[in-house]
Design an enzyme around this catalytic site. Structure first.
Site, PDB file in Angstrom:
ATOM      1  N   GLY A  12      38.635   1.738  20.001  1.00  0.00           N
ATOM      2  CA  GLY A  12      37.964   0.875  19.043  1.00  0.00           C
ATOM      3  C   GLY A  12      36.857   0.090  19.709  1.00  0.00           C
ATOM      4  O   GLY A  12      36.645   0.155  20.912  1.00  0.00           O
ATOM      5  N   GLY A  14      34.686  -3.853  19.393  1.00  0.00           N
ATOM      6  CA  GLY A  14      34.550  -5.173  18.803  1.00  0.00           C
ATOM      7  C   GLY A  14      33.241  -5.814  19.215  1.00  0.00           C
ATOM      8  O   GLY A  14      32.363  -5.171  19.794  1.00  0.00           O
ATOM      9  N   GLY A  15      33.117  -7.104  18.927  1.00  0.00           N
ATOM     10  CA  GLY A  15      31.876  -7.802  19.195  1.00  0.00           C
ATOM     11  C   GLY A  15      31.558  -7.957  20.667  1.00  0.00           C
ATOM     12  O   GLY A  15      30.403  -8.161  21.036  1.00  0.00           O
ATOM     13  N   PHE A  16      32.588  -7.866  21.549  1.00  0.00           N
ATOM     14  CA  PHE A  16      32.356  -8.118  22.966  1.00  0.00           C
ATOM     15  C   PHE A  16      32.608  -6.897  23.844  1.00  0.00           C
ATOM     16  O   PHE A  16      32.589  -6.999  25.056  1.00  0.00           O
ATOM     17  CB  PHE A  16      33.229  -9.278  23.444  1.00  0.00           C
ATOM     18  CG  PHE A  16      32.834 -10.588  22.837  1.00  0.00           C
ATOM     19  CD1 PHE A  16      31.717 -11.254  23.280  1.00  0.00           C
ATOM     20  CD2 PHE A  16      33.589 -11.146  21.819  1.00  0.00           C
ATOM     21  CE1 PHE A  16      31.338 -12.464  22.723  1.00  0.00           C
ATOM     22  CE2 PHE A  16      33.223 -12.363  21.260  1.00  0.00           C
ATOM     23  CZ  PHE A  16      32.092 -13.021  21.715  1.00  0.00           C
ATOM     24  N   GLY A  17      32.874  -5.731  23.249  1.00  0.00           N
ATOM     25  CA  GLY A  17      33.065  -4.563  24.087  1.00  0.00           C
ATOM     26  C   GLY A  17      33.804  -3.434  23.398  1.00  0.00           C
ATOM     27  O   GLY A  17      34.119  -3.495  22.209  1.00  0.00           O
ATOM     28  N   VAL A  19      37.097  -0.560  23.685  1.00  0.00           N
ATOM     29  CA  VAL A  19      38.445  -0.403  24.246  1.00  0.00           C
ATOM     30  C   VAL A  19      38.780   1.082  24.337  1.00  0.00           C
ATOM     31  O   VAL A  19      38.587   1.833  23.376  1.00  0.00           O
ATOM     32  CB  VAL A  19      39.502  -1.131  23.385  1.00  0.00           C
ATOM     33  CG1 VAL A  19      40.889  -0.964  23.987  1.00  0.00           C
ATOM     34  CG2 VAL A  19      39.161  -2.611  23.249  1.00  0.00           C
ATOM     35  N   LYS A  33      39.566  -2.577  28.357  1.00  0.00           N
ATOM     36  CA  LYS A  33      38.516  -3.243  27.588  1.00  0.00           C
ATOM     37  C   LYS A  33      37.272  -3.344  28.462  1.00  0.00           C
ATOM     38  O   LYS A  33      37.266  -4.007  29.490  1.00  0.00           O
ATOM     39  CB  LYS A  33      38.978  -4.636  27.146  1.00  0.00           C
ATOM     40  CG  LYS A  33      37.991  -5.365  26.263  1.00  0.00           C
ATOM     41  CD  LYS A  33      38.592  -6.688  25.798  1.00  0.00           C
ATOM     42  CE  LYS A  33      37.646  -7.457  24.897  1.00  0.00           C
ATOM     43  NZ  LYS A  33      38.225  -8.735  24.470  1.00  0.00           N
ATOM     44  N   ASP A 128      40.367 -17.536  17.456  1.00  0.00           N
ATOM     45  CA  ASP A 128      39.974 -16.353  16.683  1.00  0.00           C
ATOM     46  C   ASP A 128      41.194 -15.559  16.232  1.00  0.00           C
ATOM     47  O   ASP A 128      41.271 -14.347  16.412  1.00  0.00           O
ATOM     48  CB  ASP A 128      39.041 -15.462  17.505  1.00  0.00           C
ATOM     49  CG  ASP A 128      38.178 -14.540  16.637  1.00  0.00           C
ATOM     50  OD1 ASP A 128      38.074 -14.805  15.425  1.00  0.00           O
ATOM     51  OD2 ASP A 128      37.609 -13.577  17.183  1.00  0.00           O
TER      52      ASP A 128
END
Length: 321
Positions: A12, A14-17, A19, A33, A128
């Site tokens: 997957g 996300g906003g920061f990297g 996985v 990650k 978060d």
């Protein structure tokens, strides 16, 4: 190894990297990650997550096995949770979680947050809490993940900080004024628990107008004493049938967690006892509802003292997806 960081192993993004999945030499399956290198924020994200996650240990928090830095590369190595994120299972998969599984996930997240807020050596606000940051193991036990935005805090004061988090889960005092306490996590947990019960996102514009905003629908259902209308219809087809008393209790706890005034929200340790039926539920008043209208955050509460605040590009706020 670089071969593990291929699209074939991608779990997957996300906003920061991104996985990826992998396997250690001893056979343990891991999630890697890979943090983005496009901004300074990626470096701060990495240092923050390593510092905080390595300092806490709890069955409902994801385990950090290690980290790696080489030139611009920054990797975090976690235990692999076989059933991926709660968001994917709840909103994107074909699997309908049973009531028992949902109840245990809600209770697990509550226990993990109670540990972070009250029992760990360093007190941590996650900042978060959302379905995408709750991972599920092979038994669908919940583990809180992604501590990149987390902050240490002291019980004596609130933190005035740059706003960061996900719209739809953010407490009004934090979203509008940057006032951060552990009660911001409590608010987010309240939204999450309602999502788990209903099987839908906090905002769904494809629903009839009276049900588009989950928190508003939950409050109106509570006023009419029709809380069970909120329960995912799919649970009626998944044996055994859901526990109606537990469902009503969890919905009431969710509403208590989203009260407009932070002091009216329970601590997470009290949330655990209320979910378990070991403590009486408090009186529920109309919750706080925060929404984004034409680039302006607005809080709609019965006795609201919150003002609107225009969003600036320096604020790190993502929309719920």
């Amino acid at each position: 190894p670089q071969t593990a960081l291929s699209d074939d192993n991608k779990l997957g993004q996300g906003g920061f990297g991104v996985v990826y999945k992998g396997t250690l030499p001893d056979g343990r399956r891991i999630a890697i990650k890979r943090l983005t290198t496009q901004s300074q924020k990626g470096k701060q994200e990495f240092l923050n997550e390593v510092k905080l996650v390595s300092s806490v240990q709890h069955r409902n928090l994801v385990k950090l096995y290690g980290c790696c830095t080489e030139e611009s590369e920054r990797l975090l190595v976690y235990e692999l949770l076989e059933n991926n994120s709660l968001s994917r299972v709840l909103f994107q998969g074909n699997l309908c979680l049973s009531w028992e599984q949902r109840y245990n996930v809600i209770l697990g997240v509550a226990r993990g947050l109670a540990y972070l807020h009250e029992d760990s050596q360093v007190k941590i606000i996650h900042r978060d809490i959302k379905a995408g940051n709750v991972l599920l193991d092979e038994k669908f036990e919940a583990k809180i993940a992604d501590f990149g935005l987390a902050r240490l805090y002291s019980d004596e004061r609130s933190i005035n900080t740059q706003i960061a988090g996900t719209l739809g889960y953010m407490a009004p005092e934090y979203a509008l004024h940057g006032h951060l306490t552990d009660k911001a996590d409590v608010f987010s947990f309240g939204i999450l628990s309602l999502e788990i019960v209903s099987g839908r996102r906090s905002t769904d514009l494809n629903q009839p107008i009276e049900r588009q905003y989950l928190l508003e629908w939950a409050w109106k259902s509570h006023e009419r004493n029709e809380q069970l209308d909120l329960v995912d219809a799919g649970l009626n087809t998944v044996p055994p049938s859901f526990d109606k008393e537990q469902a009503i209790r969890v919905i009431c706890v969710g509403l208590l967690c989203t009260q407009a005034t932070p002091s009216q929200r329970p601590s997470m340790s009290r949330v655990v006892t209320m979910i378990c039926g070991e403590a009486k539920l408090g009186k529920v008043s109309r919750p706080a509802m925060v929404e984004l209208v034409d680039g302006v955050l607005k809080a709609d509460t019965l006795n609201s003292s919150y003002s609107s605040q225009e969003l600036h590009s320096s604020q790190c706020i993502s929309s719920a997806r």
